[in-house]
Design a protein around this motif. Structure first.
Motif, PDB file in Angstrom:
ATOM      1  N   ARG A  45       0.826  -1.217   0.000  1.00 32.40           N
ATOM      2  CA  ARG A  45       0.000   0.000   0.000  1.00 32.40           C
ATOM      3  C   ARG A  45       0.858   1.264   0.000  1.00 32.40           C
ATOM      4  NH1 ARG A  45      -4.381  -0.168   4.326  1.00 32.40           N
ATOM      5  NH2 ARG A  45      -5.156  -1.584   2.761  1.00 32.40           N
ATOM      6  N   GLN A  46       1.811   1.328   0.913  1.00 33.96           N
ATOM      7  CA  GLN A  46       2.611   2.543   1.043  1.00 33.96           C
ATOM      8  C   GLN A  46       3.574   2.732  -0.128  1.00 33.96           C
ATOM      9  OE1 GLN A  46       1.951   4.856   3.313  1.00 33.96           O
ATOM     10  NE2 GLN A  46       0.319   3.516   4.037  1.00 33.96           N
ATOM     11  N   THR A  47       4.130   1.642  -0.644  1.00 35.41           N
ATOM     12  CA  THR A  47       5.013   1.752  -1.806  1.00 35.41           C
ATOM     13  C   THR A  47       4.236   2.282  -3.005  1.00 35.41           C
ATOM     14  OG1 THR A  47       6.441  -0.022  -1.008  1.00 35.41           O
ATOM     15  CG2 THR A  47       6.573   0.497  -3.355  1.00 35.41           C
ATOM     16  N   ALA A  48       3.008   1.801  -3.203  1.00 34.86           N
ATOM     17  CA  ALA A  48       2.185   2.296  -4.308  1.00 34.86           C
ATOM     18  C   ALA A  48       1.924   3.789  -4.162  1.00 34.86           C
ATOM     19  CB  ALA A  48       0.862   1.531  -4.371  1.00 34.86           C
ATOM     20  N   ARG A  49       1.677   4.237  -2.944  1.00 36.01           N
ATOM     21  CA  ARG A  49       1.431   5.676  -2.720  1.00 36.01           C
ATOM     22  C   ARG A  49       2.673   6.498  -3.039  1.00 36.01           C
ATOM     23  NH1 ARG A  49      -2.040   5.172   2.838  1.00 36.01           N
ATOM     24  NH2 ARG A  49      -3.982   4.629   1.798  1.00 36.01           N
ATOM     25  N   ILE A  50       3.813   6.023  -2.602  1.00 32.16           N
ATOM     26  CA  ILE A  50       5.049   6.770  -2.856  1.00 32.16           C
ATOM     27  C   ILE A  50       5.400   6.740  -4.339  1.00 32.16           C
ATOM     28  CG2 ILE A  50       7.540   6.819  -2.431  1.00 32.16           C
ATOM     29  CD1 ILE A  50       6.898   5.859   0.438  1.00 32.16           C
ATOM     30  N   MET A  51       5.304   5.566  -4.948  1.00 33.74           N
ATOM     31  CA  MET A  51       5.677   5.433  -6.362  1.00 33.74           C
ATOM     32  C   MET A  51       4.724   6.184  -7.288  1.00 33.74           C
ATOM     33  SD  MET A  51       8.555   4.026  -6.315  1.00 33.74           S
ATOM     34  CE  MET A  51       8.785   3.899  -8.083  1.00 33.74           C
ATOM     35  N   ALA A  52       3.547   6.552  -6.804  1.00 39.57           N
ATOM     36  CA  ALA A  52       2.638   7.371  -7.611  1.00 39.57           C
ATOM     37  C   ALA A  52       3.269   8.732  -7.931  1.00 39.57           C
ATOM     38  CB  ALA A  52       1.301   7.556  -6.891  1.00 39.57           C
ATOM     39  N   ALA A  53       4.267   9.129  -7.157  1.00 37.63           N
ATOM     40  CA  ALA A  53       4.970  10.395  -7.403  1.00 37.63           C
ATOM     41  C   ALA A  53       5.965  10.292  -8.552  1.00 37.63           C
ATOM     42  CB  ALA A  53       5.691  10.846  -6.130  1.00 37.63           C
ATOM     43  N   ASP A  54       6.222   9.092  -9.034  1.00 42.22           N
ATOM     44  CA  ASP A  54       7.199   8.873 -10.105  1.00 42.22           C
ATOM     45  C   ASP A  54       6.597   9.306 -11.444  1.00 42.22           C
ATOM     46  OD1 ASP A  54       9.318   8.042 -11.689  1.00 42.22           O
ATOM     47  OD2 ASP A  54       8.756   5.926 -11.599  1.00 42.22           O
ATOM     48  N   GLU A  65      10.127  15.283  -7.556  1.00 45.28           N
ATOM     49  CA  GLU A  65       8.869  14.530  -7.651  1.00 45.28           C
ATOM     50  C   GLU A  65       8.204  14.419  -6.284  1.00 45.28           C
ATOM     51  OE1 GLU A  65       9.529  11.477 -11.391  1.00 45.28           O
ATOM     52  OE2 GLU A  65      10.594  11.035  -9.520  1.00 45.28           O
ATOM     53  N   MET A  66       9.002  14.176  -5.243  1.00 45.58           N
ATOM     54  CA  MET A  66       8.416  14.068  -3.901  1.00 45.58           C
ATOM     55  C   MET A  66       7.872  15.408  -3.442  1.00 45.58           C
ATOM     56  SD  MET A  66       9.834  12.479  -0.345  1.00 45.58           S
ATOM     57  CE  MET A  66       9.115  10.849  -0.448  1.00 45.58           C
ATOM     58  N   MET A  67       8.595  16.466  -3.734  1.00 37.97           N
ATOM     59  CA  MET A  67       8.123  17.801  -3.341  1.00 37.97           C
ATOM     60  C   MET A  67       6.821  18.131  -4.062  1.00 37.97           C
ATOM     61  SD  MET A  67      10.237  18.816  -1.079  1.00 37.97           S
ATOM     62  CE  MET A  67       9.763  20.518  -0.946  1.00 37.97           C
ATOM     63  N   ALA A  68       6.734  17.811  -5.345  1.00 34.81           N
ATOM     64  CA  ALA A  68       5.506  18.073  -6.103  1.00 34.81           C
ATOM     65  C   ALA A  68       4.350  17.250  -5.556  1.00 34.81           C
ATOM     66  CB  ALA A  68       5.724  17.772  -7.587  1.00 34.81           C
ATOM     67  N   ALA A  69       4.611  15.996  -5.213  1.00 33.87           N
ATOM     68  CA  ALA A  69       3.555  15.143  -4.654  1.00 33.87           C
ATOM     69  C   ALA A  69       3.132  15.660  -3.284  1.00 33.87           C
ATOM     70  CB  ALA A  69       4.041  13.700  -4.548  1.00 33.87           C
ATOM     71  N   GLY A  70       4.089  16.125  -2.493  1.00 28.48           N
ATOM     72  CA  GLY A  70       3.769  16.675  -1.168  1.00 28.48           C
ATOM     73  C   GLY A  70       2.952  17.940  -1.261  1.00 28.48           C
ATOM     74  N   ALA A  71       3.242  18.764  -2.261  1.00 28.37           N
ATOM     75  CA  ALA A  71       2.497  20.018  -2.437  1.00 28.37           C
ATOM     76  C   ALA A  71       1.080  19.748  -2.903  1.00 28.37           C
ATOM     77  CB  ALA A  71       3.210  20.925  -3.429  1.00 28.37           C
ATOM     78  N   GLY A  72       0.888  18.681  -3.672  1.00 31.29           N
ATOM     79  CA  GLY A  72      -0.437  18.383  -4.197  1.00 31.29           C
ATOM     80  C   GLY A  72      -1.240  17.456  -3.323  1.00 31.29           C
ATOM     81  N   GLY A  73      -0.593  16.828  -2.351  1.00 37.26           N
ATOM     82  CA  GLY A  73      -1.297  15.865  -1.508  1.00 37.26           C
ATOM     83  C   GLY A  73      -1.282  16.311  -0.066  1.00 37.26           C
ATOM     84  N   LYS A  74      -1.069  15.362   0.838  1.00 35.78           N
ATOM     85  CA  LYS A  74      -1.094  15.656   2.268  1.00 35.78           C
ATOM     86  C   LYS A  74       0.116  16.481   2.669  1.00 35.78           C
ATOM     87  CE  LYS A  74      -3.619  11.488   3.404  1.00 35.78           C
ATOM     88  NZ  LYS A  74      -3.578  10.233   4.134  1.00 35.78           N
ATOM     89  N   GLY A  75       1.289  16.063   2.236  1.00 39.68           N
ATOM     90  CA  GLY A  75       2.519  16.808   2.502  1.00 39.68           C
ATOM     91  C   GLY A  75       2.635  17.300   3.923  1.00 39.68           C
ATOM     92  N   GLU A  76       2.887  18.584   4.086  1.00 36.51           N
ATOM     93  CA  GLU A  76       3.106  19.163   5.398  1.00 36.51           C
ATOM     94  C   GLU A  76       1.837  19.202   6.237  1.00 36.51           C
ATOM     95  OE1 GLU A  76       5.478  22.686   5.476  1.00 36.51           O
ATOM     96  OE2 GLU A  76       6.618  22.033   3.734  1.00 36.51           O
ATOM     97  N   LYS A  77       0.654  19.187   5.608  1.00 31.92           N
ATOM     98  CA  LYS A  77      -0.587  19.188   6.373  1.00 31.92           C
ATOM     99  C   LYS A  77      -0.696  17.955   7.251  1.00 31.92           C
ATOM    100  CE  LYS A  77      -3.050  21.377   2.628  1.00 31.92           C
ATOM    101  NZ  LYS A  77      -4.055  21.112   1.616  1.00 31.92           N
ATOM    102  N   ALA A  78      -0.136  16.844   6.811  1.00 35.84           N
ATOM    103  CA  ALA A  78      -0.210  15.594   7.563  1.00 35.84           C
ATOM    104  C   ALA A  78       0.945  15.480   8.551  1.00 35.84           C
ATOM    105  CB  ALA A  78      -0.187  14.412   6.607  1.00 35.84           C
ATOM    106  N   GLY A  79       1.646  16.560   8.788  1.00 38.63           N
ATOM    107  CA  GLY A  79       2.723  16.526   9.759  1.00 38.63           C
ATOM    108  C   GLY A  79       4.058  16.176   9.153  1.00 38.63           C
TER     109      GLY A  79
END
Length: 153
Positions: A45-54, A65-79
């Motif tokens: 589950r978690q690998t699929a979520r992370i790899m979605a940023a690829d 890619e991780m920064m873009a995924a963080g900005a568009g998803g939970k990112g800093e809002k989720a702590g």
């Protein structure tokens, strides 16, 4: 038919969001609300979520890619701080997260969450992780009873 560059770019950026829900519905990764979760299920589950940023499809995640995924998803809002999380996970410091680095980081996270060490995350253990993160965020933002976490030099 010719696509405008803006339309093409928006389609490419939206692709991970479209792919992720389909991946989450595999038989091995069915929703586990109220059910125990094994390490293999957690990793899947978690690998699929992370790899979605690829977004470039090279099988690894760049910091951008991780920064873009963080900005568009939970990112800093989720702590989380996507940049700091990336730096911790990138153990060989090559600027990319490969599947081995992702697996190692997720395995360590699973082990921290598995309070009784039985190799299975119960709903209580998963909620405890979320609750701890929420309490830490409240403390860092001046809410709640917890003090803000110490800053790294």
């Amino acid at each position: 038919m010719r696509l405008s560059p803006l339309l093409l770019a928006s389609m490419v950026l939206a692709m991970p969001a479209l792919v992720q829900p389909a991946m989450a519905q595999s038989a091995d990764d069915a929703p586990a609300h109220g059910k125990p979760l094994t390490l293999d299920q957690f990793l899947s589950r978690q690998t699929a979520r992370i790899m979605a940023a690829d977004t470039d499809g090279d099988g690894r995640i760049s910091k951008a890619e991780m920064m873009a995924a963080g900005a568009g998803g939970k990112g800093e809002k989720a702590g989380g701080n996507p940049e700091r999380r990336f730096d911790r996970m990138d153990t060989n410091h090559d600027g990319y997260l490969d599947k081995d680095e992702i697996r190692a980081a997720l395995t360590a996270r699973f082990q921290r969450m598995d309070r009784n060490g039985d190799g299975v995350l119960t709903p209580d253990e998963r909620m405890g992780q979320r609750g701890g993160r929420q309490r830490a965020n409240q403390g860092a933002q001046g809410g709640g009873d917890m003090p803000a976490p110490a800053q790294q030099p």
